[in-house]
Write a protein that holds these residues in place. Structure first.
Motif, mmCIF file in Angstrom:
data_model
loop_
_atom_site.group_PDB
_atom_site.id
_atom_site.type_symbol
_atom_site.label_atom_id
_atom_site.label_comp_id
_atom_site.label_asym_id
_atom_site.label_seq_id
_atom_site.Cartn_x
_atom_site.Cartn_y
_atom_site.Cartn_z
ATOM 1 N N UNK A 178 79.322 51.262 32.931
ATOM 2 C CA UNK A 178 80.003 50.076 32.382
ATOM 3 C C UNK A 178 79.780 49.953 30.870
ATOM 4 N N UNK A 179 78.895 50.765 30.306
ATOM 5 C CA UNK A 179 78.633 50.714 28.858
ATOM 6 C C UNK A 179 79.616 51.594 28.097
ATOM 7 N N UNK A 180 79.220 52.005 26.907
ATOM 8 C CA UNK A 180 80.110 52.789 26.034
ATOM 9 C C UNK A 180 80.528 54.106 26.702
ATOM 10 N N UNK A 181 79.574 54.779 27.361
ATOM 11 C CA UNK A 181 79.910 56.046 28.028
ATOM 12 C C UNK A 181 80.929 55.803 29.142
ATOM 13 N N UNK A 182 80.812 54.644 29.789
ATOM 14 C CA UNK A 182 81.737 54.311 30.881
ATOM 15 C C UNK A 182 83.145 54.068 30.375
ATOM 16 N N UNK A 183 83.235 53.399 29.228
ATOM 17 C CA UNK A 183 84.574 53.149 28.648
ATOM 18 C C UNK A 183 85.234 54.494 28.321
ATOM 19 N N UNK A 184 84.440 55.412 27.766
ATOM 20 C CA UNK A 184 84.994 56.728 27.443
ATOM 21 C C UNK A 184 85.329 57.500 28.729
ATOM 22 N N UNK A 185 84.493 57.359 29.745
ATOM 23 C CA UNK A 185 84.789 58.027 31.025
ATOM 24 C C UNK A 185 86.148 57.563 31.570
ATOM 25 N N UNK A 186 86.433 56.271 31.478
ATOM 26 C CA UNK A 186 87.736 55.769 31.953
ATOM 27 C C UNK A 186 88.877 56.472 31.223
ATOM 28 N N UNK A 187 88.708 56.678 29.905
ATOM 29 C CA UNK A 187 89.753 57.383 29.135
ATOM 30 C C UNK A 187 89.884 58.834 29.600
ATOM 31 N N UNK A 188 88.730 59.458 29.840
ATOM 32 C CA UNK A 188 88.749 60.870 30.245
ATOM 33 C C UNK A 188 89.426 61.048 31.602
ATOM 34 N N UNK A 189 89.195 60.118 32.519
ATOM 35 C CA UNK A 189 89.806 60.216 33.844
ATOM 36 C C UNK A 189 91.327 60.313 33.717
ATOM 37 N N UNK A 190 91.885 59.575 32.767
ATOM 38 C CA UNK A 190 93.346 59.576 32.586
ATOM 39 C C UNK A 190 93.869 60.973 32.222
ATOM 40 N N UNK A 191 93.058 61.778 31.525
ATOM 41 C CA UNK A 191 93.479 63.155 31.202
ATOM 42 C C UNK A 191 93.682 63.984 32.468
ATOM 43 N N UNK A 192 92.990 63.589 33.537
ATOM 44 C CA UNK A 192 93.105 64.326 34.806
ATOM 45 C C UNK A 192 94.084 63.642 35.757
#
Ligand code: URA
Length: 251
Positions: free
Chosen positions: A60-74
């Motif tokens: 849910x922190x900064x890494x989580x926000x970036x993970x949400x963006x990365x998921x969209x690439x897949x």
């Protein structure tokens, strides 16, 4: 006879009562895991950070926000996947997990994995990758390729937090998630990815031009070796040969 799967609620209650290691002393919440219990894709991180410990939810922190963006690439949304960590409690100061903590905590992850029964496991960073693939090799040499371990397809990537401190890792992460999307498309797990949408639009534009009598295209597209291959023997990477690692890559 096969042991029945343990419901996630039962596992979560057991994790919340766990005092098997000293991390129990410092925790605000046990961060068991969250997401779609029927997910075809399980994402495995390292351990909760400060925000996750406070909220009881992984990434849910900064890494989580970036993970949400990365998921969209897949071609994935956060609600499509299940997200869990190797450790369920926060190590003080976000230090690395200790071998003793990994040993006592990972039965939870193993049972979660059996219950969710995903097709793909995406491991984020060294700790998740080494645990799932049972290898000593580092993430730098393993990321972005598909491995088979037991019945699971395993796709290691850098930890998204690494890209917050080292922006060069962003390109690797984004490429790797796009590659993951290609594998998921092929497995019928996602219907489209940003790349496949572009491909379809280009094909439609070409068809339109061809219908108007304009010559299009540069011949057939080059085939990419890492996609479309048949799974090899259990534990063998599908897109690279690692002779002699078959035995060590079993989950
Ligand atoms: N990093 C992790 O590995 N897991 C989390 O839940 C948050 C940050």
């Amino acid at each position: 006879m096969k042991r029945p799967h343990i419901p996630l609620e039962t596992l979560q209650a057991q994790a919340e009562a766990c005092r098997a290691c000293p991390l129990a002393e410092g925790r605000t919440h046990v961060v068991f895991g969250t997401g779609n219990p029927q997910a075809r894709v399980l994402i495995v991180g390292e351990a909760p950070g400060k925000n996750e410990d406070l909220q009881g939810v992984p990434f849910v922190g900064a890494a989580g926000k970036y993970l949400n963006e990365l998921l969209a690439y897949a071609g994935l949304r956060r609600e499509d996947v299940y997200i869990a960590n190797v450790l369920k409690c926060r190590p003080p100061g976000n230090r690395n997990p200790m071998p003793s903590e990994i040993e006592v905590c990972t039965p939870f992850l193993r049972e979660q994995t059996r219950t969710i029964d995903p097709a793909f496991i995406v491991t984020l960073g060294n700790f998740a990758t080494k645990f799932i693939l049972k290898t000593d090799r580092g993430i730098t040499g393993l990321h972005g390729k598909l491995y088979q371990t037991g019945k699971f397809m395993v796709f290691p990537v850098f930890h998204p937090a690494a890209a917050i401190y080292d922006r060069r890792k962003r390109a690797d992460l984004e490429d790797d998630f796009a590659t993951l999307g290609e594998h998921l498309l092929q497995a019928g797990i996602v219907a489209r990815t940003p790349q496949s949408v572009v491909r379809e639009a280009e094909a439609m534009a070409d068809a339109q031009l061809a219908a108007n009598g304009v010559a299009v295209g540069n011949g057939p597209a080059p085939t990419e070796m890492s996609h479309g291959q048949e799974p090899s023997a259990a534990g063998a990477p599908l897109s690279e040969s690692h002779a002699g690692e078959q035995e060590s890559l079993q989950f």
